[in-house]
Design a protein around this motif. Structure first.
Motif, short mmCIF file in Angstrom:
data_model
loop_
_atom_site.label_atom_id
_atom_site.label_comp_id
_atom_site.label_asym_id
_atom_site.label_seq_id
_atom_site.Cartn_x
_atom_site.Cartn_y
_atom_site.Cartn_z
N VAL A 32 47.41 48.59 28.73
CA VAL A 32 48.21 47.91 30.03
C VAL A 32 49.37 46.53 29.50
N THR A 33 49.16 46.18 27.83
CA THR A 33 50.28 45.44 27.61
C THR A 33 51.64 46.60 27.58
N VAL A 34 51.33 48.06 27.00
CA VAL A 34 52.15 48.41 26.95
C VAL A 34 53.16 49.19 28.09
N VAL A 35 51.85 49.54 29.43
CA VAL A 35 52.88 49.56 30.60
C VAL A 35 53.68 48.66 31.40
N GLU A 36 52.86 47.56 31.22
CA GLU A 36 53.53 46.12 31.29
C GLU A 36 54.99 46.01 30.72
N GLU A 37 54.99 45.77 29.51
CA GLU A 37 56.15 46.07 28.61
C GLU A 37 57.62 47.10 28.99
N ALA A 38 57.03 48.39 29.82
CA ALA A 38 57.36 49.53 29.85
C ALA A 38 58.40 49.63 31.63
N VAL A 39 57.43 48.79 32.14
CA VAL A 39 58.12 48.66 33.15
C VAL A 39 58.64 47.25 33.32
N GLN A 40 58.41 46.08 32.46
CA GLN A 40 59.50 45.00 32.24
C GLN A 40 61.03 45.69 31.78
N THR A 41 61.32 46.97 30.93
CA THR A 41 62.24 47.11 29.94
C THR A 41 63.15 47.72 30.97
N LEU A 42 61.95 48.58 31.60
CA LEU A 42 63.45 49.62 32.92
C LEU A 42 63.84 49.13 33.77
N CYS A 43 63.08 47.80 34.35
CA CYS A 43 63.34 46.79 35.51
C CYS A 43 64.81 46.47 35.23
N LYS A 44 64.56 45.99 33.64
CA LYS A 44 65.62 45.17 33.21
C LYS A 44 66.83 45.76 32.72
N SER A 45 66.68 47.15 32.60
CA SER A 45 68.26 48.43 31.90
C SER A 45 68.61 48.79 33.25
N PRO A 46 70.55 49.19 33.03
CA PRO A 46 71.09 49.39 33.86
C PRO A 46 70.99 50.04 34.42
N GLU A 47 69.79 51.14 33.80
CA GLU A 47 69.69 52.71 34.24
C GLU A 47 68.25 52.43 35.21
N GLY A 48 67.40 51.33 35.71
CA GLY A 48 66.62 50.63 36.15
C GLY A 48 66.96 49.99 37.08
N GLU A 49 68.01 49.10 37.69
CA GLU A 49 68.27 48.20 38.80
C GLU A 49 67.99 48.43 39.86
N GLY A 50 68.19 49.77 40.28
CA GLY A 50 68.67 50.66 41.28
C GLY A 50 67.24 51.30 41.77
#
Length: 103
Positions: A32-50
């Protein structure tokens, strides 16, 4: 590939983790730690903003948990393990973001 999971995310919040293939315990357990980090990384990235609503598929390999793909929320099916409310929230959030972009 030992097992597979779908993670449903609404506005950066993990709403459900659904196991759909292979064992869910022992060697097939999701990190779950890998999952949470992946979600946070995507959501904070320019690609994940929208991305208001989306799904992330993860596989558990002998080497550990890895991201397989990210899918836009407007086209996701409802897997066993996500509530009707959380699934509806995901669809509505994504469609609202699409409609705002079109305006």
């Amino acid at each position: 590939m030992i097992s597979e999971y779908r993670v449903y995310v609404v506005r950066g919040e993990i709403r459900a983790v659904c196991h759909y293939k292979g064992p869910s315990e022992g060697l097939g357990a999701l990190d779950v730690t890998v999952v949470e980090e992946a979600v946070q990384t995507l959501c904070k990235s320019p690609e994940g903003e929208g991305l208001a609503g989306f799904g992330m598929d993860f596989a558990v390999l002998e080497e550990g948990t890895c991201l397989v793909e990210v899918n836009d929320g407007f086209s996701l099916g409802k897997y066993e393990g996500i509530s009707g409310q959380d699934y509806t929230d995901l669809l509505v959030a994504r469609w609202q973001s699409l409609m705002q972009s079109a305006a």
